[in-house]
Design a protein around this motif. Structure first.
Motif, PDB file in Angstrom:
ATOM      1  N   ASP A 274      60.124  63.736  -0.303  1.00 37.53           N
ATOM      2  CA  ASP A 274      58.294  63.462   0.183  1.00 37.53           C
ATOM      3  C   ASP A 274      57.479  62.227   1.239  1.00 37.53           C
ATOM      4  O   ASP A 274      56.892  62.071   1.122  1.00 37.53           O
ATOM      5  CB  ASP A 274      57.989  62.428  -1.788  1.00 37.53           C
ATOM      6  CG  ASP A 274      58.732  61.326  -1.265  1.00 37.53           C
ATOM      7  OD1 ASP A 274      59.526  60.683   0.116  1.00 37.53           O
ATOM      8  OD2 ASP A 274      58.639  60.529  -2.083  1.00 37.53           O
ATOM      9  N   TRP A 275      58.935  62.723   2.578  1.00 33.15           N
ATOM     10  CA  TRP A 275      58.977  62.032   3.501  1.00 33.15           C
ATOM     11  C   TRP A 275      57.536  62.243   4.517  1.00 33.15           C
ATOM     12  O   TRP A 275      57.421  61.204   5.224  1.00 33.15           O
ATOM     13  CB  TRP A 275      59.872  61.650   4.807  1.00 33.15           C
ATOM     14  CG  TRP A 275      60.921  63.160   4.727  1.00 33.15           C
ATOM     15  CD1 TRP A 275      61.494  64.023   3.998  1.00 33.15           C
ATOM     16  CD2 TRP A 275      59.995  63.448   6.603  1.00 33.15           C
ATOM     17  NE1 TRP A 275      61.521  65.323   5.684  1.00 33.15           N
ATOM     18  CE2 TRP A 275      60.659  64.137   6.743  1.00 33.15           C
ATOM     19  CE3 TRP A 275      59.545  63.061   7.938  1.00 33.15           C
ATOM     20  CZ2 TRP A 275      60.945  65.831   7.384  1.00 33.15           C
ATOM     21  CZ3 TRP A 275      59.250  63.545   8.405  1.00 33.15           C
ATOM     22  CH2 TRP A 275      59.951  64.983   8.502  1.00 33.15           C
ATOM     23  N   ILE A 276      56.806  62.411   4.283  1.00 30.52           N
ATOM     24  CA  ILE A 276      55.598  63.018   5.120  1.00 30.52           C
ATOM     25  C   ILE A 276      54.244  63.382   3.838  1.00 30.52           C
ATOM     26  O   ILE A 276      53.118  63.470   4.550  1.00 30.52           O
ATOM     27  CB  ILE A 276      55.470  64.521   5.722  1.00 30.52           C
ATOM     28  CG1 ILE A 276      55.573  65.494   5.115  1.00 30.52           C
ATOM     29  CG2 ILE A 276      56.907  63.869   7.146  1.00 30.52           C
ATOM     30  CD1 ILE A 276      55.825  67.360   5.690  1.00 30.52           C
ATOM     31  N   VAL A 277      54.852  62.314   2.578  1.00 35.42           N
ATOM     32  CA  VAL A 277      53.466  62.653   1.684  1.00 35.42           C
ATOM     33  C   VAL A 277      52.592  61.795   2.065  1.00 35.42           C
ATOM     34  O   VAL A 277      50.947  62.160   2.421  1.00 35.42           O
ATOM     35  CB  VAL A 277      53.693  61.655   0.635  1.00 35.42           C
ATOM     36  CG1 VAL A 277      52.769  61.570  -0.589  1.00 35.42           C
ATOM     37  CG2 VAL A 277      54.486  62.687  -0.267  1.00 35.42           C
ATOM     38  N   ASP A 278      52.918  61.028   3.145  1.00 36.38           N
ATOM     39  CA  ASP A 278      51.815  59.731   3.727  1.00 36.38           C
ATOM     40  C   ASP A 278      50.708  60.331   4.353  1.00 36.38           C
ATOM     41  O   ASP A 278      51.194  60.927   5.691  1.00 36.38           O
ATOM     42  CB  ASP A 278      52.392  58.528   4.217  1.00 36.38           C
ATOM     43  CG  ASP A 278      50.666  57.568   4.791  1.00 36.38           C
ATOM     44  OD1 ASP A 278      50.100  58.260   4.787  1.00 36.38           O
ATOM     45  OD2 ASP A 278      51.493  56.326   5.437  1.00 36.38           O
ATOM     46  N   PRO A 279      49.493  60.787   4.281  1.00 33.77           N
ATOM     47  CA  PRO A 279      48.907  61.360   5.684  1.00 33.77           C
ATOM     48  C   PRO A 279      48.591  60.691   7.187  1.00 33.77           C
ATOM     49  O   PRO A 279      48.644  61.107   8.481  1.00 33.77           O
ATOM     50  CB  PRO A 279      47.306  62.154   5.324  1.00 33.77           C
ATOM     51  CG  PRO A 279      46.890  60.935   4.348  1.00 33.77           C
ATOM     52  CD  PRO A 279      48.815  60.239   3.215  1.00 33.77           C
ATOM     53  N   GLN A 280      48.995  59.638   7.274  1.00 29.67           N
ATOM     54  CA  GLN A 280      49.208  58.803   8.469  1.00 29.67           C
ATOM     55  C   GLN A 280      50.700  58.762   8.883  1.00 29.67           C
ATOM     56  O   GLN A 280      51.026  58.371   9.957  1.00 29.67           O
ATOM     57  CB  GLN A 280      48.555  57.615   7.898  1.00 29.67           C
ATOM     58  CG  GLN A 280      47.317  56.951   7.653  1.00 29.67           C
ATOM     59  CD  GLN A 280      46.422  57.752   8.699  1.00 29.67           C
ATOM     60  OE1 GLN A 280      46.339  58.114   9.550  1.00 29.67           O
ATOM     61  NE2 GLN A 280      45.461  58.759   7.753  1.00 29.67           N
ATOM     62  N   PHE A 281      51.914  59.455   8.426  1.00 32.34           N
ATOM     63  CA  PHE A 281      52.945  59.560   8.977  1.00 32.34           C
ATOM     64  C   PHE A 281      52.852  60.593  10.188  1.00 32.34           C
ATOM     65  O   PHE A 281      52.067  61.169  10.213  1.00 32.34           O
ATOM     66  CB  PHE A 281      54.006  60.106   7.955  1.00 32.34           C
ATOM     67  CG  PHE A 281      55.416  60.041   8.156  1.00 32.34           C
ATOM     68  CD1 PHE A 281      56.538  59.386   8.085  1.00 32.34           C
ATOM     69  CD2 PHE A 281      55.388  61.119   9.010  1.00 32.34           C
ATOM     70  CE1 PHE A 281      57.643  59.850   8.916  1.00 32.34           C
ATOM     71  CE2 PHE A 281      56.967  61.078   9.592  1.00 32.34           C
ATOM     72  CZ  PHE A 281      57.653  60.279   9.518  1.00 32.34           C
TER      73      PHE A 281
ATOM     74  N   VAL B  70      48.253  68.904   5.031  1.00 31.12           N
ATOM     75  CA  VAL B  70      47.280  67.892   5.856  1.00 31.12           C
ATOM     76  C   VAL B  70      47.722  68.081   6.922  1.00 31.12           C
ATOM     77  O   VAL B  70      49.049  68.166   8.071  1.00 31.12           O
ATOM     78  CB  VAL B  70      48.886  66.326   5.992  1.00 31.12           C
ATOM     79  CG1 VAL B  70      47.799  65.812   7.202  1.00 31.12           C
ATOM     80  CG2 VAL B  70      48.743  65.326   4.989  1.00 31.12           C
TER      81      VAL B  70
ATOM     82  N   ARG C 248      47.584  64.958  11.832  1.00 32.58           N
ATOM     83  CA  ARG C 248      48.473  63.079  12.140  1.00 32.58           C
ATOM     84  C   ARG C 248      48.505  62.789  13.100  1.00 32.58           C
ATOM     85  O   ARG C 248      47.785  63.915  14.457  1.00 32.58           O
ATOM     86  CB  ARG C 248      49.974  63.882  11.852  1.00 32.58           C
ATOM     87  CG  ARG C 248      49.983  64.939   9.849  1.00 32.58           C
ATOM     88  CD  ARG C 248      51.327  64.957   9.754  1.00 32.58           C
ATOM     89  NE  ARG C 248      51.609  64.998   8.890  1.00 32.58           N
ATOM     90  CZ  ARG C 248      51.464  64.010   7.181  1.00 32.58           C
ATOM     91  NH1 ARG C 248      51.684  62.811   7.490  1.00 32.58           N
ATOM     92  NH2 ARG C 248      51.870  64.826   6.604  1.00 32.58           N
TER      93      ARG C 248
ATOM     94  N   SER D 281      62.164  59.156  10.703  1.00 34.78           N
ATOM     95  CA  SER D 281      60.723  58.059  10.125  1.00 34.78           C
ATOM     96  C   SER D 281      60.459  57.811  11.956  1.00 34.78           C
ATOM     97  O   SER D 281      60.154  59.312  13.214  1.00 34.78           O
ATOM     98  CB  SER D 281      61.510  56.726   9.964  1.00 34.78           C
ATOM     99  OG  SER D 281      62.208  57.078  11.304  1.00 34.78           O
TER     100      SER D 281
ATOM    101  N   THR E 212      56.276  64.175  -4.264  1.00 37.66           N
ATOM    102  CA  THR E 212      56.349  62.514  -4.334  1.00 37.66           C
ATOM    103  C   THR E 212      56.859  62.424  -5.805  1.00 37.66           C
ATOM    104  O   THR E 212      57.115  62.328  -6.118  1.00 37.66           O
ATOM    105  CB  THR E 212      54.798  62.109  -4.820  1.00 37.66           C
ATOM    106  OG1 THR E 212      54.185  63.005  -3.650  1.00 37.66           O
ATOM    107  CG2 THR E 212      55.060  60.335  -4.537  1.00 37.66           C
TER     108      THR E 212
END
Length: 384
Positions: free
Chosen positions: A159-166, A212, A215, A225, A262
């Motif tokens: 789930d490490w790219i779930v955040d669209p701001q990653f 997404v 980015r 990260s 997630t």
């Protein structure tokens, strides 16, 4: 070793450790680390245990103190580096997936075959094969304990790219990574399924999705990260891939690889159902293998947990007393130990570059199927 981020750190730990745990015919000597940034490479070398630093990987191939090149770079550089190293007479360990495409993978296999005639060995780094519970599962299938294989279910959930701001790190760029979740983690479950079953996929039908589309451009990146800036760029790889397949022997299979599950950090799961029994594995409980013996009477039949920590289990003769589990890093130690033993005995290591090409052929068929409306795509039977 070329590259020193996530995989470079994992491989370095393995090179430092393997000879202290296993009786090896050769002693690994961590001669030189290669990275483009001199200061960063020197800091990494000091931290990870490498004696010297180069900033141009081609210089490694001229050094007499380098007998093996460990490739831990993004996929777009694998072919050039590995082929040059093999042609220079250096053994090669190359991280998965083998390449960013079938043509590059074929060229790497050809170089490996040329080198093999001169006693130069090569291996692709599918480390999950070296989980003791996975190796035990393969042993049980080979022994016929579950009978003929009927179904295979394989998933790899992160789930490490779930955040669209990653940020838009290299793993989200096709020119560097080749593909997204499909090549990064889907390659692992394709290899594991074929390895444990002892058979190859013959065809697939697939869907992929990029959830997404844009980015923030990365201002800093390391491993899984990173940090992003104000500008944005397109994501050019898949976020998730789902496909069904058929093995040459007739078994049916389903695969799911996603970085959008997630709450799931590294859930690699494999279940195999046979005519006489079943096996189930979950990497989040990596020291356990679940086994159902379908030949037992209903009074006692059922899945039972095998705690894979006995010295009779694969790789565990060298580790701790029964009940003391291993971790992720140990898979790389086992990988290095197997490779060094094979080089010392003049044996061809596995998984070979040809095995890596076979996985690449499956990934290519998945992408072609997804692009063609999930049409059935046949996988070439000859990976040579």
């Amino acid at each position: 070793m070329i590259g020193y981020a996530f995989m470079g750190a994992a491989h370095s730990q393995a090179w430092r450790t393997a000879a202290h745990v296993f009786d090896l015919p050769l002693a690994p000597d961590m001669a030189v680390l290669c990275g483009r940034d001199p200061a960063a490479a020197r800091a990494a070398a000091a931290k990870l245990g490498w004696r010297d630093v180069e900033t141009d990987w081609k210089e490694l191939l001229t050094r007499d103190d380098v007998a093996l090149v460990d490739v831990c770079t993004p996929g777009d550089t694998h072919a050039e580096i590995a082929i040059a190293a093999l042609d220079a007479g250096k053994h090669v360990l190359c991280e998965k997936p083998l390449a960013n495409g079938v043509d590059e993978a074929r060229a790497m296999v050809a170089a490996a075959e040329r080198a093999r005639t001169r006693g130069v060995r090569s291996m692709v780094g599918f480390n999950y094969r070296r989980v003791p519970a996975i190796a035990l599962a393969r042993r049980l299938v080979e022994q016929g304990r579950i009978g003929p294989v009927r179904h295979v279910r394989a998933v790899y959930l992160q789930d490490w790219i779930v955040d669209p701001q990653f940020p838009l790190v290299w793993r989200l760029q096709r020119d560097k990574a080749g593909s997204g979740a499909l090549g990064d983690i889907g390659a692992h479950i394709v290899d594991l399924a074929q390895y444990v079953v002892g058979d190859r996929l013959s065809g697939v039908s697939a869907v992929t999705e990029t959830f997404v589309k844009e980015r923030p451009l990365a201002t800093a990146s390391g491993g899984l990260s990173g940090a992003g800036g104000a500008e944005r760029g397109p994501v050019t790889v898949d976020d998730a891939a789902l496909f069904v397949g058929r093995f040459a022997g007739g078994a049916l299979a389903s695969f799911e690889a996603t970085r959008f599950a997630t709450g799931r950090k590294n859930a690699l799961r494999l279940e195999i159902n046979g005519g006489n029994g079943s096996l189930a594995f979950d990497f989040e409980n990596m020291n356990e293998l679940w086994f159902h013996d379908g030949t037992e009477t209903a009074d006692t039949a059922g899945f039972r947990r095998i705690h894979v920590t006995e010295p009779t289990h694969p790789y565990l003769e060298a580790w701790w007393p029964p009940g003391h589990g291993l971790g992720y890093e140990h898979t790389f130690v086992h990988e290095v130990a197997d490779l060094v033993r094979d080089i010392g005995s003049g044996t061809d290591p596995v998984p070979s570059f040809a095995d890596g090409l076979q996985v690449q052929l499956v990934l290519d068929a998945v992408e072609r199927s997804a692009a063609g409306g999930s049409c059935w795509e046949t996988i070439e039977g000859d990976a040579s």
